[in-house]
Design a protein around this motif. Structure first.
Motif, PDB file in Angstrom:
ATOM      1  N   TYR A  48      56.317 114.857   6.689  1.00 42.70           N
ATOM      2  CA  TYR A  48      55.060 114.553   7.372  1.00 42.70           C
ATOM      3  C   TYR A  48      55.040 113.110   7.867  1.00 42.70           C
ATOM      4  N   LEU A  49      55.472 112.176   7.037  1.00 45.23           N
ATOM      5  CA  LEU A  49      55.502 110.763   7.446  1.00 45.23           C
ATOM      6  C   LEU A  49      56.441 110.540   8.631  1.00 45.23           C
ATOM      7  N   ARG A  50      57.575 111.216   8.628  1.00 45.12           N
ATOM      8  CA  ARG A  50      58.583 111.003   9.664  1.00 45.12           C
ATOM      9  C   ARG A  50      58.311 111.775  10.945  1.00 45.12           C
ATOM     10  N   PHE A  51      57.760 113.007  10.809  1.00 42.69           N
ATOM     11  CA  PHE A  51      57.685 113.879  11.985  1.00 42.69           C
ATOM     12  C   PHE A  51      56.316 114.496  12.245  1.00 42.69           C
ATOM     13  N   GLY A  52      55.332 114.218  11.395  1.00 45.11           N
ATOM     14  CA  GLY A  52      53.985 114.722  11.637  1.00 45.11           C
ATOM     15  C   GLY A  52      53.769 116.178  11.223  1.00 45.11           C
ATOM     16  N   SER A  53      54.738 116.761  10.561  1.00 42.74           N
ATOM     17  CA  SER A  53      54.615 118.128  10.064  1.00 42.74           C
ATOM     18  C   SER A  53      55.345 118.213   8.728  1.00 42.74           C
ATOM     19  N   ASP A  54      54.732 118.890   7.761  1.00 45.59           N
ATOM     20  CA  ASP A  54      55.334 118.908   6.429  1.00 45.59           C
ATOM     21  C   ASP A  54      56.252 120.099   6.166  1.00 45.59           C
ATOM     22  N   GLY A  55      56.320 121.040   7.092  1.00 46.23           N
ATOM     23  CA  GLY A  55      57.214 122.174   6.938  1.00 46.23           C
ATOM     24  C   GLY A  55      56.776 123.208   5.929  1.00 46.23           C
ATOM     25  N   LYS A  56      55.618 123.039   5.336  1.00 49.39           N
ATOM     26  CA  LYS A  56      55.179 123.966   4.294  1.00 49.39           C
ATOM     27  C   LYS A  56      54.868 125.363   4.836  1.00 49.39           C
ATOM     28  N   ASN A  57      54.435 125.441   6.082  1.00 46.20           N
ATOM     29  CA  ASN A  57      53.985 126.734   6.598  1.00 46.20           C
ATOM     30  C   ASN A  57      55.088 127.780   6.612  1.00 46.20           C
ATOM     31  N   SER A  58      56.338 127.360   6.653  1.00 45.73           N
ATOM     32  CA  SER A  58      57.419 128.354   6.649  1.00 45.73           C
ATOM     33  C   SER A  58      57.969 128.584   5.244  1.00 45.73           C
ATOM     34  N   PHE A  59      57.282 128.086   4.243  1.00 39.61           N
ATOM     35  CA  PHE A  59      57.761 128.214   2.873  1.00 39.61           C
ATOM     36  C   PHE A  59      56.764 128.941   1.977  1.00 39.61           C
ATOM     37  N   THR A  60      55.647 129.364   2.522  1.00 36.97           N
ATOM     38  CA  THR A  60      54.605 129.950   1.682  1.00 36.97           C
ATOM     39  C   THR A  60      54.609 131.470   1.680  1.00 36.97           C
ATOM     40  N   ASP A  61      55.232 132.093   2.669  1.00 32.51           N
ATOM     41  CA  ASP A  61      55.116 133.538   2.806  1.00 32.51           C
ATOM     42  C   ASP A  61      56.367 134.280   2.348  1.00 32.51           C
ATOM     43  N   TRP A  62      57.183 133.667   1.568  1.00 35.27           N
ATOM     44  CA  TRP A  62      58.446 134.276   1.181  1.00 35.27           C
ATOM     45  C   TRP A  62      58.287 135.216   0.002  1.00 35.27           C
ATOM     46  N   GLU A  63      59.179 136.159  -0.046  1.00 33.37           N
ATOM     47  CA  GLU A  63      59.260 137.077  -1.176  1.00 33.37           C
ATOM     48  C   GLU A  63      60.220 136.481  -2.201  1.00 33.37           C
ATOM     49  N   TYR A  64      59.713 135.690  -3.118  1.00 34.49           N
ATOM     50  CA  TYR A  64      60.564 135.029  -4.099  1.00 34.49           C
ATOM     51  C   TYR A  64      61.334 136.015  -4.961  1.00 34.49           C
ATOM     52  N   ASN A  65      60.822 137.213  -5.091  1.00 32.50           N
ATOM     53  CA  ASN A  65      61.500 138.218  -5.908  1.00 32.50           C
ATOM     54  C   ASN A  65      62.577 138.974  -5.141  1.00 32.50           C
ATOM     55  N   ASP A  66      62.706 138.722  -3.840  1.00 27.45           N
ATOM     56  CA  ASP A  66      63.762 139.338  -3.036  1.00 27.45           C
ATOM     57  C   ASP A  66      65.104 138.866  -3.591  1.00 27.45           C
ATOM     58  N   SER A  67      65.999 139.788  -3.848  1.00 23.35           N
ATOM     59  CA  SER A  67      67.286 139.427  -4.454  1.00 23.35           C
ATOM     60  C   SER A  67      68.144 138.572  -3.526  1.00 23.35           C
ATOM     61  N   LYS A  68      67.810 138.535  -2.244  1.00 27.91           N
ATOM     62  CA  LYS A  68      68.591 137.740  -1.300  1.00 27.91           C
ATOM     63  C   LYS A  68      67.962 136.361  -1.060  1.00 27.91           C
ATOM     64  N   PHE A  69      66.859 136.067  -1.720  1.00 27.47           N
ATOM     65  CA  PHE A  69      66.231 134.742  -1.653  1.00 27.47           C
ATOM     66  C   PHE A  69      66.885 133.853  -2.702  1.00 27.47           C
ATOM     67  N   ILE A  70      67.297 132.662  -2.279  1.00 25.32           N
ATOM     68  CA  ILE A  70      67.967 131.727  -3.189  1.00 25.32           C
ATOM     69  C   ILE A  70      67.266 130.375  -3.083  1.00 25.32           C
ATOM     70  N   PHE A  71      66.836 129.831  -4.205  1.00 24.33           N
ATOM     71  CA  PHE A  71      66.273 128.484  -4.229  1.00 24.33           C
ATOM     72  C   PHE A  71      67.010 127.707  -5.309  1.00 24.33           C
ATOM     73  N   ALA A  72      67.529 126.558  -4.934  1.00 22.40           N
ATOM     74  CA  ALA A  72      68.312 125.763  -5.884  1.00 22.40           C
ATOM     75  C   ALA A  72      67.816 124.329  -5.933  1.00 22.40           C
ATOM     76  N   ILE A  73      68.012 123.722  -7.090  1.00 22.34           N
ATOM     77  CA  ILE A  73      67.712 122.302  -7.254  1.00 22.34           C
ATOM     78  C   ILE A  73      68.979 121.582  -7.699  1.00 22.34           C
ATOM     79  N   ALA A  74      69.015 120.300  -7.407  1.00 24.31           N
ATOM     80  CA  ALA A  74      70.088 119.430  -7.884  1.00 24.31           C
ATOM     81  C   ALA A  74      69.489 118.486  -8.910  1.00 24.31           C
ATOM     82  N   GLU A  75      70.246 118.243  -9.985  1.00 22.02           N
ATOM     83  CA  GLU A  75      69.806 117.318 -11.024  1.00 22.02           C
ATOM     84  C   GLU A  75      70.902 116.308 -11.334  1.00 22.02           C
ATOM     85  N   ILE A  76      70.485 115.090 -11.579  1.00 22.24           N
ATOM     86  CA  ILE A  76      71.358 114.045 -12.109  1.00 22.24           C
ATOM     87  C   ILE A  76      70.628 113.482 -13.326  1.00 22.24           C
ATOM     88  N   ASP A  77      71.274 113.531 -14.468  1.00 29.78           N
ATOM     89  CA  ASP A  77      70.668 113.042 -15.721  1.00 29.78           C
ATOM     90  C   ASP A  77      69.270 113.618 -15.947  1.00 29.78           C
TER      91      ASP A  77
END
Length: 152
Positions: free
Chosen positions: A29-58
């Protein structure tokens, strides 16, 4: 000293994960005036082909990325974010997502970013993504640039 980046699949609604997603949205939002959330709210998280990953350090969540199904064989890369530049967090997340996508049955990945987001465009080009015609809701949006990569 080399920091170890660990990647794991998780649910984007996990309370511990929400902070990195909010940080990504605020950054966009700060960089481009849009936060991109609108394309992330309507997903089927339980769809077996949906993948969400995080990276961790320490045990700190330092990045995220997702793939959502567009069709049986095509996945869309979404919500890529690295909290700290220059630590190969984005590369590590994207390589993980590509491997999982291939194992899940995807043959191609596509994505969209803003033309203004030169950092992202350069990043995807370095990861062997090629500019493709704008697709879906981005078709008539000149501010959008789309990329694709074959996983075959």
């Amino acid at each position: 000293m080399t920091e170890n980046i660990s990647i794991k699949i998780t649910n984007p609604n996990d309370e511990k994960v929400l902070a990195i997603i909010e940080e990504l949205s605020a950054n966009l939002y700060l960089r481009f005036g849009s936060d991109g959330k609108n394309s992330f709210t309507d997903w089927e998280y339980n769809d077996s082909k949906f993948i969400f990953a995080i990276a961790e350090i320490d045990n700190e969540i330092v990045g995220c990325g997702a793939i959502r199904p567009i069709s049986e064989n095509i996945g869309e890369v979404k919500r890529m974010y690295s909290k700290y530049p220059g630590k190969k967090i984005g590369q590590t997340i994207l390589a993980f997502l590509e491997n999982k996508a291939k194992a899940t049955g995807y043959t191609d990945l596509i994505l969209e970013t803003r033309v203004k987001n030169q950092e992202a465009s350069q990043f995807y080009k370095k990861q062997d993504y090629n500019v493709i015609p704008n697709y879906g809701k981005y078709t008539d949006r000149p501010e959008a640039i789309c990329f694709g990569k074959s996983l075959k």
